[in-house]
Design a protein around this motif. Structure first.
Motif, mmCIF file in Angstrom:
data_model
loop_
_atom_site.group_PDB
_atom_site.id
_atom_site.type_symbol
_atom_site.label_atom_id
_atom_site.label_comp_id
_atom_site.label_asym_id
_atom_site.label_seq_id
_atom_site.Cartn_x
_atom_site.Cartn_y
_atom_site.Cartn_z
ATOM 1 N N GLY A 13 -7.029 5.869 -6.435
ATOM 2 C CA GLY A 13 -7.592 7.008 -5.713
ATOM 3 C C GLY A 13 -7.716 6.815 -4.221
ATOM 4 N N LYS A 14 -7.325 5.656 -3.705
ATOM 5 C CA LYS A 14 -7.427 5.410 -2.268
ATOM 6 C C LYS A 14 -6.270 6.083 -1.529
ATOM 7 N N ARG A 15 -6.581 6.599 -0.348
ATOM 8 C CA ARG A 15 -5.563 7.203 0.508
ATOM 9 C C ARG A 15 -5.390 6.440 1.818
ATOM 10 N N VAL A 16 -6.444 5.728 2.236
ATOM 11 C CA VAL A 16 -6.397 4.953 3.480
ATOM 12 C C VAL A 16 -7.108 3.624 3.247
ATOM 13 N N VAL A 17 -6.496 2.527 3.722
ATOM 14 C CA VAL A 17 -7.157 1.224 3.768
ATOM 15 C C VAL A 17 -7.250 0.809 5.226
ATOM 16 N N VAL A 18 -8.462 0.596 5.696
ATOM 17 C CA VAL A 18 -8.698 0.088 7.048
ATOM 18 C C VAL A 18 -8.933 -1.411 6.944
ATOM 19 N N ARG B 284 -19.160 3.278 19.063
ATOM 20 C CA ARG B 284 -18.017 3.915 19.733
ATOM 21 C C ARG B 284 -16.718 3.588 18.984
ATOM 22 N N ILE B 285 -16.587 2.330 18.555
ATOM 23 C CA ILE B 285 -15.390 1.950 17.794
ATOM 24 C C ILE B 285 -15.324 2.713 16.487
ATOM 25 N N ALA B 286 -16.462 2.830 15.793
ATOM 26 C CA ALA B 286 -16.494 3.556 14.522
ATOM 27 C C ALA B 286 -16.090 5.019 14.715
ATOM 28 N N ALA B 287 -16.559 5.637 15.798
ATOM 29 C CA ALA B 287 -16.212 7.030 16.061
ATOM 30 C C ALA B 287 -14.719 7.177 16.340
ATOM 31 N N ASP B 288 -14.159 6.280 17.159
ATOM 32 C CA ASP B 288 -12.723 6.338 17.458
ATOM 33 C C ASP B 288 -11.887 6.047 16.217
ATOM 34 N N LEU B 289 -12.369 5.114 15.390
ATOM 35 C CA LEU B 289 -11.661 4.800 14.154
ATOM 36 C C LEU B 289 -11.665 5.999 13.216
ATOM 37 N N GLY B 290 -12.794 6.695 13.145
ATOM 38 C CA GLY B 290 -12.865 7.882 12.307
ATOM 39 C C GLY B 290 -11.871 8.948 12.759
ATOM 40 N N GLN B 291 -11.742 9.146 14.062
ATOM 41 C CA GLN B 291 -10.786 10.125 14.577
ATOM 42 C C GLN B 291 -9.352 9.729 14.226
ATOM 43 N N LEU B 292 -9.043 8.428 14.331
ATOM 44 C CA LEU B 292 -7.688 7.970 14.010
ATOM 45 C C LEU B 292 -7.378 8.221 12.539
ATOM 46 N N VAL B 293 -8.325 7.890 11.662
ATOM 47 C CA VAL B 293 -8.102 8.061 10.221
ATOM 48 C C VAL B 293 -7.934 9.540 9.885
ATOM 49 N N ILE B 294 -8.790 10.368 10.431
ATOM 50 C CA ILE B 294 -8.664 11.807 10.171
ATOM 51 C C ILE B 294 -7.339 12.331 10.703
ATOM 52 N N GLY B 295 -6.903 11.796 11.857
ATOM 53 C CA GLY B 295 -5.652 12.238 12.458
ATOM 54 C C GLY B 295 -4.417 11.890 11.659
ATOM 55 N N LEU B 296 -4.527 10.989 10.707
ATOM 56 C CA LEU B 296 -3.378 10.670 9.852
ATOM 57 C C LEU B 296 -2.999 11.848 8.965
ATOM 58 N N GLY B 297 -3.952 12.734 8.717
ATOM 59 C CA GLY B 297 -3.674 13.924 7.925
ATOM 60 C C GLY B 297 -3.477 13.688 6.441
ATOM 61 N N LEU C 60 0.829 -1.205 0.000
ATOM 62 C CA LEU C 60 0.000 0.000 0.000
ATOM 63 C C LEU C 60 0.865 1.258 0.000
ATOM 64 N N ALA C 61 1.971 1.229 0.757
ATOM 65 C CA ALA C 61 2.848 2.403 0.828
ATOM 66 C C ALA C 61 3.424 2.747 -0.540
ATOM 67 N N GLN C 62 3.668 1.731 -1.370
ATOM 68 C CA GLN C 62 4.179 1.997 -2.715
ATOM 69 C C GLN C 62 3.193 2.791 -3.557
ATOM 70 N N ARG C 63 1.944 2.770 -3.166
ATOM 71 C CA ARG C 63 0.908 3.536 -3.859
ATOM 72 C C ARG C 63 0.577 4.828 -3.107
ATOM 73 N N GLY C 64 1.265 5.087 -2.008
ATOM 74 C CA GLY C 64 0.965 6.278 -1.217
ATOM 75 C C GLY C 64 -0.265 6.121 -0.350
ATOM 76 N N ILE C 65 -0.597 4.872 0.032
ATOM 77 C CA ILE C 65 -1.796 4.585 0.827
ATOM 78 C C ILE C 65 -1.378 4.192 2.243
ATOM 79 N N ARG C 66 -2.076 4.713 3.242
ATOM 80 C CA ARG C 66 -1.805 4.352 4.631
ATOM 81 C C ARG C 66 -2.681 3.173 5.044
ATOM 82 N N LEU C 67 -2.091 2.263 5.805
ATOM 83 C CA LEU C 67 -2.826 1.117 6.337
ATOM 84 C C LEU C 67 -3.192 1.399 7.793
ATOM 85 N N VAL C 68 -4.454 1.136 8.130
ATOM 86 C CA VAL C 68 -4.932 1.215 9.514
ATOM 87 C C VAL C 68 -5.460 -0.158 9.893
#
Length: 435
Positions: free
Chosen positions: A403-408, A261-274, A179-187
């Motif tokens: 076009g993906k930037r994050v893969v969870v 609650r998990i979805a909300a915390d996961l959303g914060q983590l993904v957004i926090g990646l910037g 994923l990093a070779q494509r510029g995608i972050r893994l969560v």
């Protein structure tokens, strides 16, 4: 003068008793004297033969009456390899009318009287059920121990199966690199097991019981974070104080409240990646409460009679995610965030699971992110199935990662102890103009 007395009649009558040397010799030779009449012998023989032949003859009759083909036909159709014979054995077991009638009723009796489960379901206290592989993962040896890894690989080979990859770290790090070779972050989102979050009813204890986890779990998370993998530890999403259960009593999965609650915390983590850009137009999403009710999947795994009343349907309130027009949420392949998941992703969203639709982890993550979300989800085999589905699309020329930037990547944490972590090839697209 010494006199010798002749043997008495009583001594003669005792001949052959427990003190008779002749009897000892016969026992040593494995000879046990019996006295069975010819009539009794014939009766026992006929009963024995009847017991042997009654079940297969009844099976053949019922298959004929229902127009079904016997699994035994595979004996002449397929070569007698180890795998084919295993499938034949399972086919005979699954097709057995005797088993399908007797087993559910015996299981119901054992569960009702002695809280006896089966190889898939453990019966706790107060109507709680647990998934056996999950209990074994939480309470078993460290899944990263070298001897444990070697033992799992050896068991697969001894069973005639394909070699497995029991260590999850190489597959996860290889996926991260691809994923990093494509510029995608893994969560990474390893979903805690019910036995770890809610061990109280399993142990028969009232009140709060400390959460549990496999002894290697924290080490596993630390190694991944050190390698640059973003990880959400869903134990951090447990509310304090805890006022209600976080898992469904009869099911392997979490409650709607804990999932949200998990979805909300996961959303914060993904957004926090910037790494996510601002959207020109954000989707307008909101949750609408809806009731859902059914017996849990662990009741299904017990294989009780259809008319059982020991476990009643469990009712919950889910929040269906809808757009401004009231249309239930749907995934979007053009989204820049992709969620790979298993049944923890599908529950409350996949309508066939019986717990509602558009109300699960994916739609609530989209709600937390305020943006569209792409999803590849498949029940079971979270260590392998969704990665394989993604790899197949890429190798077929369908670039699902464009076009993906994050893969969870969500998977049940028990997969760390039982999953097959096969490293897969994720081809990188060629630069524009390359031959």
């Amino acid at each position: 003068m010494q006199r010798t007395l002749p043997p008495s009649s009583s001594a003669i009558e005792r001949s052959g008793g427990p003190t008779d040397p002749t009897g000892d010799e016969q026992l040593r030779r494995g000879i046990i004297a019996t006295d069975v009449s010819r009539g009794a012998a014939w009766l026992l023989t006929l009963l024995f033969l009847g017991a042997i032949y009654a079940v297969p003859l009844a099976q053949a009759y019922l298959e004929k009456r229902e127009g079904e083909e016997s699994p035994l036909a595979d004996l002449v159709r397929r070569p007698p390899t180890a795998e084919n014979l295993r499938q034949l054995e399972k086919g005979i077991e699954d097709a057995s009318y005797a088993k399908s009638w007797v087993q559910p009723r015996v299981q119901l009796l054992l569960t009702r009287l002695a809280r006896v489960g089966n190889k898939l379901a453990v019966v706790g206290h107060g109507g709680w059920l647990y998934y056996t592989p999950g209990v074994q993962h939480v309470s078993g040896p460290g899944f990263l121990e070298p001897e444990v890894l070697r033992g799992r690989a050896r068991e697969a080979l001894d069973a005639g199966e394909e070699p497995i990859h029991p260590d999850p770290r190489p597959a996860i790090l290889a996926f991260q690199q691809a994923l990093a070779q494509r510029g995608i972050r893994l969560v990474l989102l390893p979903m805690p097991d019910k036995a770890g979050i809610e061990p109280g009813p399993l142990l028969g204890r009232d009140g709060r019981v400390e959460m549990a986890q496999n002894v290697d779990y924290d080490r596993f998370l630390s190694e991944l974070r050190a390698a640059g993998v973003a990880v959400l530890d869903a134990r951090r999403s447990v509310p304090e104080p805890r006022t209600e259960p976080l898992f469904l009593a009869q099911d392997t999965h979490f409650t709607p409240g804990y999932m949200e609650r998990i979805a909300a915390d996961l959303g914060q983590l993904v957004i926090g990646l910037g790494v996510l850009p601002e959207l020109a137009e954000k989707p307008v999403l909101h949750g609408v409460p809806q009731p859902a009710s059914r017996v849990g999947d662990l009741v299904d795994m017990l294989k009780l009679p259809d008319d059982q009343s020991l476990f009643q349907p469990e009712s919950v309130v889910v929040h269906q995610v809808q757009d401004a027009a009231g249309t239930p949420w749907e995934p979007d392949e053009s989204a820049d965030v992709l969620l790979l998941g298993d049944s923890f992703t599908n529950i409350f969203t996949l309508e066939g699971m019986g717990w509602g639709n558009a109300s699960g982890l994916a739609p609530h993550l989209a709600l937390a992110l305020g943006r569209p979300l792409d999803v590849i989800a498949q029940n079971d085999s979270g260590a392998f199935a969704t990665r394989q589905a993604l790899a197949r699309e890429l190798n077929a020329g369908q670039d699902r990662l464009a076009g993906k930037r994050v893969v969870v990547w969500e998977f049940a944490s028990r997969e760390l102890s039982v999953g097959n972590w096969i490293p897969l090839d994720f081809p990188t697209p060629k630069p524009a103009g390359a031959p």
